[in-house]
Design a protein around this motif. Structure first.
Motif, PDB file in Angstrom:
ATOM      1  N   THR A   3       0.905  -1.259  -0.173  1.00  7.80           N
ATOM      2  CA  THR A   3      -0.023   0.009  -0.127  1.00  7.80           C
ATOM      3  C   THR A   3       0.986   1.295   0.136  1.00  7.80           C
ATOM      4  N   ASP A  30      -0.746   7.207  -0.174  1.00  8.54           N
ATOM      5  CA  ASP A  30      -2.093   7.846  -0.754  1.00  8.54           C
ATOM      6  C   ASP A  30      -3.293   6.666  -0.751  1.00  8.54           C
ATOM      7  N   TYR A  69      -3.444   3.891  -2.376  1.00  5.74           N
ATOM      8  CA  TYR A  69      -3.479   2.799  -3.441  1.00  5.74           C
ATOM      9  C   TYR A  69      -2.682   1.948  -3.153  1.00  5.74           C
ATOM     10  N   GLY A  70      -3.263   0.469  -3.440  1.00  9.46           N
ATOM     11  CA  GLY A  70      -2.710  -0.692  -2.924  1.00  9.46           C
ATOM     12  C   GLY A  70      -2.950  -1.818  -3.971  1.00  9.46           C
ATOM     13  N   MET A  71      -2.218  -2.997  -3.942  1.00  8.71           N
ATOM     14  CA  MET A  71      -2.123  -4.010  -4.891  1.00  8.71           C
ATOM     15  C   MET A  71      -2.039  -5.270  -4.033  1.00  8.71           C
ATOM     16  N   HIS A  98       0.491  -0.945 -13.614  1.00  6.94           N
ATOM     17  CA  HIS A  98      -0.182  -0.930 -12.565  1.00  6.94           C
ATOM     18  C   HIS A  98       0.460  -1.514 -11.299  1.00  6.94           C
ATOM     19  N   ILE A 146       3.806   0.217  -7.860  1.00  2.00           N
ATOM     20  CA  ILE A 146       3.354   1.202  -6.895  1.00  2.00           C
ATOM     21  C   ILE A 146       4.094   2.536  -6.512  1.00  2.00           C
ATOM     22  N   THR A 202      -6.936  -4.477  -9.300  1.00  3.90           N
ATOM     23  CA  THR A 202      -6.440  -3.349  -9.942  1.00  3.90           C
ATOM     24  C   THR A 202      -7.229  -2.414 -10.532  1.00  3.90           C
ATOM     25  N   ALA A 252      -9.560  -0.332  -8.346  1.00  2.00           N
ATOM     26  CA  ALA A 252      -9.013   0.543  -7.515  1.00  2.00           C
ATOM     27  C   ALA A 252      -9.499   2.082  -7.848  1.00  2.00           C
ATOM     28  N   PRO A 253      -9.820   3.015  -6.736  1.00  2.00           N
ATOM     29  CA  PRO A 253     -10.148   4.266  -7.231  1.00  2.00           C
ATOM     30  C   PRO A 253      -9.457   4.858  -8.369  1.00  2.00           C
ATOM     31  N   SER A 254      -8.231   4.823  -8.189  1.00  2.00           N
ATOM     32  CA  SER A 254      -7.374   5.505  -9.414  1.00  2.00           C
ATOM     33  C   SER A 254      -7.489   5.007 -10.460  1.00  2.00           C
ATOM     34  N   CYS A 255      -8.190   3.598 -10.977  1.00  2.00           N
ATOM     35  CA  CYS A 255      -8.354   3.180 -12.197  1.00  2.00           C
ATOM     36  C   CYS A 255      -9.878   3.396 -12.581  1.00  2.00           C
TER      37      CYS A 255
END
Length: 331
Positions: free
Chosen positions: A104, A107, A109-111, A176, A179, A213, A216-219
């Protein structure tokens, strides 16, 4: 570029356990001018927090790696140096095939990475020159990097710590996974593996990690709270249809509005063969018609696992669960 032995890491870990502190020795305070880095590695039983100097004392791996964006833009391989995720997990007891690793960023974002990705380098790889999918003849290492081309990674860009996937030779992997601003590594129990088949003008198999992935909110991630107060999280149906509705897979705006307006069915098939259809015009650009993989931040109940179609515009009879295939009948 050979990976060093773990004797030094084991020695450091032993000292850490003896003194009973969470940070490794070698720099209780960062040296003057050192980046303000802090990395927490944890499992269900243990936790350790490392500062910049602690990280420098650990065995390092150095090698080339590049990345490709979702729109097909290639960042050529650069030389990164850092600590392998496998070695970092050893600080909290290591992990087995029964585990996954969640990484993580600051910000949020995590995978989630599988055992095979961390240990054997099981990633899709691409030609550094053309961006074409191409098998890589060599080992891949998943590394928390602190240097790029011999210099610390700038904090105001991607650092001071970022994930990098490195090979013994030049290689490119999906961006993606790379990170930025890594803060936390957590060893967790692995979820059962699953995949989603997409069929249309193109075909694609989306594994669980890639779906997460995308969610995720960023995608393309979206969420919706139903009238019972339950929150569903996943990927809008239109975004998944856009992966295969025509021959445009990588563009950000891959979904074809023209085809959707002309009209076609998006068919969803469950593992038992049950099937429903959603009209393209109904699903088009509607982020509340989504294929959910989480309910109130937990995996779906067994009867709906791993994916369920939900949304306020759909009849409850079309809330199909256990989805494993989407068929796009675009003209």
């Amino acid at each position: 570029m050979n990976r060093p032995h773990l004797s030094k890491l084991i020695t450091i870990l032993t000292i850490t356990l003896l003194v009973g502190c969470s940070a490794l020795p070698g720099g209780e305070q960062a040296s003057q001018g050192s980046p303000d880095a802090e990395l927490t590695v944890k499992s269900a039983e243990e936790s350790v927090t490392l500062n910049w100097d602690d990280i420098q004392e650990l065995p390092a791996y150095q090698g080339p790696g590049g990345r490709i964006s979702s729109v097909g833009n290639v960042t050529p391989p650069h030389t990164f140096k850092g600590v392998t995720v496998e070695d970092l997990c050893a600080l909290v007891g290591g992990f087995t095939e029964e585990n996954s690793v969640e990484i993580t960023a600051k910000d949020g974002y995590g995978m989630t990475f599988s055992y095979d990705q961390i240990v054997t380098g099981d990633y899709d790889t691409y030609d550094p020159s053309t961006g074409e999918n191409k098998p890589f003849d060599g080992k891949l290492w998943t590394v928390i990097a602190y240097q790029e081309d011999g210099e610390p990674i700038p904090t105001d860009q991607d650092g001071p710590l970022r994930l990098a996937i490195l090979g013994t030779d030049k290689v490119v992997t999906d961006g993606h996974w790379w990170i930025k601003w890594v803060e936390t590594i957590e060893v967790k129990e692995a979820q059962d593996k699953w995949s989603l088949n997409l069929e249309g003008e193109l075909t694609e198999e989306v594994d669980s990690g890639s779906f997460e992935t995308c969610a995720a909110p960023s995608c393309h991630g979206a969420s919706w709270t139903d009238d019972e107060g339950q929150t569903w999280q996943g990927v809008p149906l239109w975004a998944l249809a856009g992966r295969v509705d025509d021959d445009n897979k990588h563009e950000d705006d891959a979904f074809s509005d023209d085809l959707a307006e002309a009209g076609y069915d998006i068919r969803l098939v469950a593992s038992d063969g049950y099937e429903i259809a959603v009209e393209s015009g109904t699903a088009a650009r509607d982020n509340k018609i989504l294929l959910a993989y989480l309910l109130d931040e937990e995996p779906l109940p067994e009867k709906h696992w791993p994916l369920r179609l939900v949304g306020p515009e759909l009849e409850k009879s079309n809330w199909i669960g256990a989805v494993d295939t989407i068929i796009v009948d675009a003209p």
